[in-house]
Design an enzyme around this catalytic site. Structure first.
Site, PDB file in Angstrom:
ATOM      1  N   SER A   1     108.767  36.530   8.236  1.00 53.60           N
ATOM      2  CA  SER A   1     109.626  37.702   8.082  1.00 53.60           C
ATOM      3  C   SER A   1     108.956  38.911   7.449  1.00 53.60           C
ATOM      4  O   SER A   1     109.577  39.972   7.327  1.00 53.60           O
ATOM      5  CB  SER A   1     110.875  37.338   7.269  1.00 53.60           C
ATOM      6  OG  SER A   1     111.768  36.598   8.071  1.00 53.60           O
TER       7      SER A   1
ATOM      8  N   TYR B   1     121.741  38.253   5.112  1.00 50.50           N
ATOM      9  CA  TYR B   1     120.454  38.248   5.808  1.00 50.50           C
ATOM     10  C   TYR B   1     120.617  37.694   7.217  1.00 50.50           C
ATOM     11  O   TYR B   1     121.142  36.597   7.407  1.00 50.50           O
ATOM     12  CB  TYR B   1     119.462  37.401   5.024  1.00 50.50           C
ATOM     13  CG  TYR B   1     118.018  37.564   5.451  1.00 50.50           C
ATOM     14  CD1 TYR B   1     117.183  38.454   4.797  1.00 50.50           C
ATOM     15  CD2 TYR B   1     117.501  36.822   6.509  1.00 50.50           C
ATOM     16  CE1 TYR B   1     115.854  38.602   5.177  1.00 50.50           C
ATOM     17  CE2 TYR B   1     116.182  36.964   6.895  1.00 50.50           C
ATOM     18  CZ  TYR B   1     115.359  37.856   6.230  1.00 50.50           C
ATOM     19  OH  TYR B   1     114.057  38.003   6.603  1.00 50.50           O
ATOM     20  N   SER B   2     120.168  38.458   8.209  1.00 47.74           N
ATOM     21  CA  SER B   2     120.313  38.046   9.594  1.00 47.74           C
ATOM     22  C   SER B   2     119.116  38.514  10.414  1.00 47.74           C
ATOM     23  O   SER B   2     118.862  39.714  10.521  1.00 47.74           O
ATOM     24  CB  SER B   2     121.599  38.610  10.207  1.00 47.74           C
ATOM     25  OG  SER B   2     121.668  38.328  11.586  1.00 47.74           O
ATOM     26  N   ASN B   3     118.413  37.574  11.015  1.00 48.91           N
ATOM     27  CA  ASN B   3     117.280  37.911  11.857  1.00 48.91           C
ATOM     28  C   ASN B   3     117.694  38.714  13.090  1.00 48.91           C
ATOM     29  O   ASN B   3     116.886  39.438  13.667  1.00 48.91           O
ATOM     30  CB  ASN B   3     116.552  36.635  12.279  1.00 48.91           C
ATOM     31  CG  ASN B   3     115.806  35.986  11.129  1.00 48.91           C
ATOM     32  OD1 ASN B   3     114.919  36.590  10.533  1.00 48.91           O
ATOM     33  ND2 ASN B   3     116.183  34.769  10.790  1.00 48.91           N
TER      34      ASN B   3
ATOM     35  N   GLY C   1     107.790  35.597   3.847  1.00 42.93           N
ATOM     36  CA  GLY C   1     107.767  35.203   5.240  1.00 42.93           C
ATOM     37  C   GLY C   1     107.806  33.699   5.337  1.00 42.93           C
ATOM     38  O   GLY C   1     106.989  33.005   4.728  1.00 42.93           O
TER      39      GLY C   1
END
Length: 362
Positions: A78, A168-170, A301
Site C-alpha cells: 500500500s 480504509y478501502s483499497n 505496505g
C-alpha cells in the site's frame, strides 16, 4: 494477526538474530534502534528485518535475522497509495482536476448500485478513505479480481458505509488509478514513472503489472505460516498496492515528498490535511505520533509475503524505512518501538499494548 511460528522461523529467531554489518560509508545506528529491529525477529516472528535510515548525521543500514540485501527489490504493497496520491495532487496543481470534483465527472456512470453513487463522492473522499466504498480485498468469496473493473464490481455489490467517515478501502485507490487515466490518457503507472520515478532516479522502483517475479536482486517472501510466496500476481492489488521498490528508493521518495520537491506548497498542505479523518489519515500518507511527542509521516505496505513501513519527519530531513520478508508484524507495538528508537532521543516505550494514530495494517 498471528505470530509467524513456522519451524524455519523458530530456528531463525534463536540462531540467526545477528545484526548485519554496515557499509563503510554508513554511520553507526543507535543501540536502541538495533535492539528494536532485532526484536521484530526474536519477538515478532519475522524471518528477517532490514532498516535504512538517513538524517543529518548520515545513512544507517542494518539487518536482523536471515540475510537481506541492501539493494533487494521487494513488494511495497500500500505504499503504492502514496505514489498515486502524489500524481493526483500534481494534476490538481496543474489544474487538470480538482480534489472536490465528483467521481462521476471522470468516471460517468461507473460508481452506481446498492446505494453507491459517484455523483456524491469526491476525489478527496477517495484519497482520505472517507468515501464509504466497500473494500474489495475484504471479499474472500468469488473470483479473484485481476482488473480494476473487476475490483470495482466486487465493491459495488456491497452497500457503502457512511460517507465522510474514515474506513480504509483499497477500492478508493483503484478508482483513483482509473481517474488518472481518464484525465491524462495514460495509466497511473505510466504517470507515476514520468512524474516521480524518473525525476527522482528511483531505479529500483517499478509497477509490475502481470509480471509475477521480482527484479534481481531480491530475497524470498513468506506468509505468516512460513509458505514461500515470492512469486505472485500483483494485479489484484493494482493502484492500491502493486508497487515494487527498494529501501533506498522509498527513503528518497518520502524525503522528496515531505521535503517539498514533488508538490507545490498548496498541494503539500493538502497532502498533510487530516481534518476529514480526525487526525487518522491524510491524502495517501498518515501521521504517527511517537512516544516523545514527535509526529512522523508515511505509510505502511502489506501484501502477501512482504511488509514495509516508511516514516519521515515533516520536513523530510529524517527518514526511516524498514521491511520484513513476511506479510505481518507479529506484534504492532514492536513496529512502534522501532520508530520511537529511531526518531526519539528519549527512551522508547516498552513493547506492549499501545494506541496508534495511523490506520491498521491494510
Amino acid at each position: 494477526m498471528p505470530t509467524l511460528r513456522a519451524p524455519l522461523v523458530a530456528a531463525l529467531a534463536t540462531t540467526l538474530c545477528v545484526l548485519g554489518a554496515a557499509s563503510p560509508s554508513d554511520e553507526p545506528a543507535p543501540s536502541a534502534t538495533l535492539t528494536a529491529l532485532a526484536r521484530l525477529v526474536t519477538d515478532g516472528g519475522a524471518p528477517a528485518a532490514a532498516l535504512l535510515a538517513e538524517d543529518r548525521s548520515g545513512t544507517r543500514y542494518r539487518t536482523a535475522g536471515a540475510a537481506l540485501g541492501r539493494d533487494d527489490h521487494f513488494r511495497a504493497g500500500s505504499i503504492t497509495k502514496s505514489f498515486v496520491a502524489t500524481v493526483v495532487l500534481q494534476l490538481a496543481a496543474e489544474g487538470s482536476l480538482r480534489l472536490d470534483d465528483t467521481v462521476e465527472r471522470y468516471l460517468p456512470g461507473l460508481v452506481r448500485g446498492h446505494g453507491n453513487d459517484g455523483r456524491h463522492l469526491t476525489l478527496r473522499s477517495l484519497l482520505s478513505h472517507t468515501s464509504g466504498l466497500f473494500n474489495y480485498t475484504a471479499e474472500t468469496t468469488g473470483p479473484v479480481p485481476l482488473s480494476p473493473g473487476q475490483a470495482v464490481r466486487i465493491a459495488l455489490a456491497h452497500s457503502p458505509g457512511p460517507l465522510g467517515t474514515y474506513a480504509y478501502s483499497n477500492t478508493n485507490y483503484v478508482l483513483l488509478g482509473l481517474i488518472i487515466r481518464s484525465v491524462t490518457g495514460r495509466t497511473y503507472a505510466a504517470e507515476a514513472e514520468r512524474r516521480i520515478i524518473v525525476p527522482l532516479h528511483l531505479t529500483g522502483t517499478s509497477f509490475p503489472g502481470a509480471r509475477t517475479t521480482l527484479p534481481e536482486p531480491h530475497g524470498r517472501g513468506y506468509t505468516s505460516g512460513g509458505r514461500d510466496v515470492t512469486e505472485l500476481d500483483p494485479r489484484r492489488a493494482g493502484a492500491s498496492g502493486e508497487l515494487i521498490s527498494t529501501l533506498a528508493d522509498l527513503d528518497r521518495f518520502y524525503a522528496a515528498l515531505l521535503g517539498g520537491a514533488l508538490l507545490p506548497w498548496a498541494q503539500r498542505r493538502e497532502l498533510l490535511d487530516t481534518s476529514a479523518t480526525r487526525g487518522v489519515y491524510a491524502l495517501g500518507i498518515y501521521p504517527e505520533r511517537l512516544a516523545c511527542g514527535l509526529t512522523v509521516w508515511g505509510h505502511n505496505g502489506h501484501i502477501t509475503g512482504s511488509y514495509v513501513r516508511a516514516a519521515t519527519t515533516s520536513d523530510g530531513r529524517h527518514t526511516a524505512v524498514f521491511r520484513l520478508d513476511t506479510d505481518a508484524v507479529g506484534d504492532p507495538s514492536l513496529e512502534l518501538a522501532l520508530l520511537d528508537a529511531e526518531f526519539c532521543p528519549a527512551p522508547t516505550r516498552a513493547p506492549g499494548p499501545v494506541g496508534r494514530t495511523g490506520p491498521p495494517v491494510p
